[in-house]
Scaffold this motif. Structure first.
Motif, PDB file in Angstrom:
ATOM      1  N   LYS A 159      73.928 -71.078   3.084  1.00  0.00           N
ATOM      2  CA  LYS A 159      74.884 -70.286   2.323  1.00  0.00           C
ATOM      3  C   LYS A 159      76.339 -70.538   2.711  1.00  0.00           C
ATOM      4  O   LYS A 159      77.249 -70.054   2.042  1.00  0.00           O
ATOM      5  N   GLY A 160      76.561 -71.275   3.791  1.00  0.00           N
ATOM      6  CA  GLY A 160      77.921 -71.520   4.252  1.00  0.00           C
ATOM      7  C   GLY A 160      78.219 -70.780   5.536  1.00  0.00           C
ATOM      8  O   GLY A 160      77.677 -69.699   5.791  1.00  0.00           O
ATOM      9  N   ALA A 261      76.854 -61.033  17.767  1.00  0.00           N
ATOM     10  CA  ALA A 261      77.701 -61.349  16.613  1.00  0.00           C
ATOM     11  C   ALA A 261      77.178 -62.545  15.834  1.00  0.00           C
ATOM     12  O   ALA A 261      77.489 -62.697  14.646  1.00  0.00           O
ATOM     13  N   SER A 262      76.356 -63.383  16.470  1.00  0.00           N
ATOM     14  CA  SER A 262      75.774 -64.530  15.783  1.00  0.00           C
ATOM     15  C   SER A 262      74.652 -64.125  14.830  1.00  0.00           C
ATOM     16  O   SER A 262      74.205 -64.943  14.026  1.00  0.00           O
ATOM     17  N   GLY A 263      74.209 -62.884  14.923  1.00  0.00           N
ATOM     18  CA  GLY A 263      73.183 -62.385  14.016  1.00  0.00           C
ATOM     19  C   GLY A 263      73.778 -61.881  12.724  1.00  0.00           C
ATOM     20  O   GLY A 263      73.435 -60.778  12.262  1.00  0.00           O
ATOM     21  N   THR A 264      74.674 -62.670  12.119  1.00  0.00           N
ATOM     22  CA  THR A 264      75.335 -62.303  10.870  1.00  0.00           C
ATOM     23  C   THR A 264      75.466 -63.535   9.992  1.00  0.00           C
ATOM     24  O   THR A 264      75.266 -64.662  10.449  1.00  0.00           O
ATOM     25  N   LEU A 265      75.847 -63.310   8.752  1.00  0.00           N
ATOM     26  CA  LEU A 265      76.200 -64.394   7.842  1.00  0.00           C
ATOM     27  C   LEU A 265      77.711 -64.471   7.729  1.00  0.00           C
ATOM     28  O   LEU A 265      78.426 -63.513   8.065  1.00  0.00           O
ATOM     29  N   ALA A 266      78.216 -65.597   7.253  1.00  0.00           N
ATOM     30  CA  ALA A 266      79.664 -65.757   7.114  1.00  0.00           C
ATOM     31  C   ALA A 266      80.247 -64.646   6.250  1.00  0.00           C
ATOM     32  O   ALA A 266      81.276 -64.060   6.582  1.00  0.00           O
ATOM     33  N   ASP A 267      79.593 -64.344   5.156  1.00  0.00           N
ATOM     34  CA  ASP A 267      80.014 -63.272   4.260  1.00  0.00           C
ATOM     35  C   ASP A 267      79.283 -62.001   4.673  1.00  0.00           C
ATOM     36  O   ASP A 267      78.059 -61.904   4.537  1.00  0.00           O
ATOM     37  N   GLY A 286      85.286 -57.660   3.711  1.00  0.00           N
ATOM     38  CA  GLY A 286      86.489 -58.226   4.321  1.00  0.00           C
ATOM     39  C   GLY A 286      86.795 -57.602   5.665  1.00  0.00           C
ATOM     40  O   GLY A 286      87.069 -58.311   6.651  1.00  0.00           O
ATOM     41  N   LEU A 287      86.782 -56.271   5.730  1.00  0.00           N
ATOM     42  CA  LEU A 287      87.068 -55.583   6.995  1.00  0.00           C
ATOM     43  C   LEU A 287      86.002 -55.895   8.041  1.00  0.00           C
ATOM     44  O   LEU A 287      86.325 -56.149   9.208  1.00  0.00           O
ATOM     45  N   LEU A 288      84.735 -55.889   7.629  1.00  0.00           N
ATOM     46  CA  LEU A 288      83.667 -56.200   8.576  1.00  0.00           C
ATOM     47  C   LEU A 288      83.803 -57.621   9.109  1.00  0.00           C
ATOM     48  O   LEU A 288      83.578 -57.875  10.291  1.00  0.00           O
ATOM     49  N   GLY A 289      84.188 -58.554   8.226  1.00  0.00           N
ATOM     50  CA  GLY A 289      84.393 -59.922   8.677  1.00  0.00           C
ATOM     51  C   GLY A 289      85.521 -60.034   9.692  1.00  0.00           C
ATOM     52  O   GLY A 289      85.409 -60.759  10.688  1.00  0.00           O
ATOM     53  N   GLN A 290      86.612 -59.318   9.458  1.00  0.00           N
ATOM     54  CA  GLN A 290      87.732 -59.337  10.400  1.00  0.00           C
ATOM     55  C   GLN A 290      87.299 -58.780  11.756  1.00  0.00           C
ATOM     56  O   GLN A 290      87.632 -59.340  12.818  1.00  0.00           O
TER      57      GLN A 290
END
Length: 314
Positions: A159-160, A261-267, A286-290
């Protein structure tokens, strides 16, 4: 899973006692499984929680076996978990995988802000788990990260991804997994799997990722979730709570932060439905990604992984 069938509900009433009927069935997660059951007349058991699964699905069978084994360990050691009422782990009695438990007090709604007491309380819960030595076994296998049955790295390849998440993967690939005795781990310790009454944690739910592993797994997961929910500084309050409860410094904190934190996707949009279901409609991808990137970047810097990528030696 659809709502419980008549066969399942008859099994439930047999388990809680004759002369009662299931008067109410309410979905606890996004109006679906697990189910909160209310009984009429209210007798020995007023309410119960029912989890259902597909007996033909090997993953479901494994998760239900883990849930039951974990609840037994938690009960044996006085940890804040529900008590088992009845189980059907092959579907013979109900036509489904079924686990019926007592109801814990409190709620799992996540507030928009968290007090120091609540954040330290989450750390103390992680500390209570690590106080139980546990060797890996069939239903409680060795865990090296949270939500161990989901390959987030593979999903990112499809997925990127981002430079930061790639740096995290490279960092973990070159570092050995910290050793040491294994302990009981919840394996998915985030606020949505905790119950609260005020600032007091009253219980943990959803034990199907439990197992034996490093104390850092649950501590890192709790720190990361606090950072997502309330901002990166909240993670330090979780660590303080853990260290106050154990009476010792935590080991390898940056490593386990990177693992969490590696247990996530880029989005981070993948996590939005669960968070909104827990009341955090103010959070967006957006906020969660930041917040994820700030937490992960800080952990990688302490390990030397991010600095090496951004400022390579020549």
């Amino acid at each position: 899973m659809p709502k419980p069938s008549g066969k399942v509900l008859r099994w439930v009433t047999d388990a809680v006692g004759s002369g009662v009927r299931v008067a109410a069935v309410t979905g606890l997660r996004e109006d679906a499984d697990p189910w909160l059951l209310g009984f009429d007349p209210a007798g020995r058991v007023e309410t119960a929680v029912l989890r259902l699964g597909d007996p033909a699905d090997p993953d479901h069978r494994l998760r239900f076996a883990t849930e039951v084994a974990a609840l037994r360990v938690a009960g044996d050691h006085g940890l804040p978990a529900a008590r088992l009422i009845a189980t059907d782990l092959d579907g013979a009695a109900t036509g489904a995988l079924a686990v019926l438990t007592t109801v814990l007090p409190g709620h799992s709604r996540i507030p928009p802000t968290a007090s120091t007491e609540r954040l330290r309380g989450l750390g103390a819960v992680a500390a209570a788990l690590q106080s139980v030595p546990l060797a890996p076994r069939a239903a409680l296998p060795l865990r090296t990260r949270s939500i161990a049955d989901v390959d987030f790295a593979a999903q990112r390849r499809q997925k990127g991804t981002t430079a930061l998440l790639t740096a995290a993967e490279e960092c973990l690939d070159r570092l050995p997994v910290p050793g040491g005795p294994t302990v009981f781990v919840h394996g998915d310790l985030w606020y949505g799997n905790t119950l609260w009454s005020g600032d007091r944690c009253t219980g943990l739910v959803d034990w199907d990722c439990a197992g034996a592993g490093s104390p850092g797994i649950d501590l890192g997961a709790a720190r990361f979730d606090a950072a997502l929910m309330f901002g990166p500084p909240a993670a330090e309050q979780v660590l303080e709570g853990w260290q106050l409860a154990t009476g010792r410094p935590a080991d390898q904190v940056p490593y386990w932060d990177v693992v969490a934190a590696s247990g996530t996707l880029a989005d981070m949009a993948f996590s939005i439905p669960a968070l909104h279901d827990q009341g955090r409609t103010d959070l967006d991808a957006g906020l969660l990604g930041q917040r994820r990137d700030a937490f992960l970047g800080a952990a990688l810097s302490r390990l030397g992984g991010w600095d090496a990528l951004v400022h390579p030696t020549t």
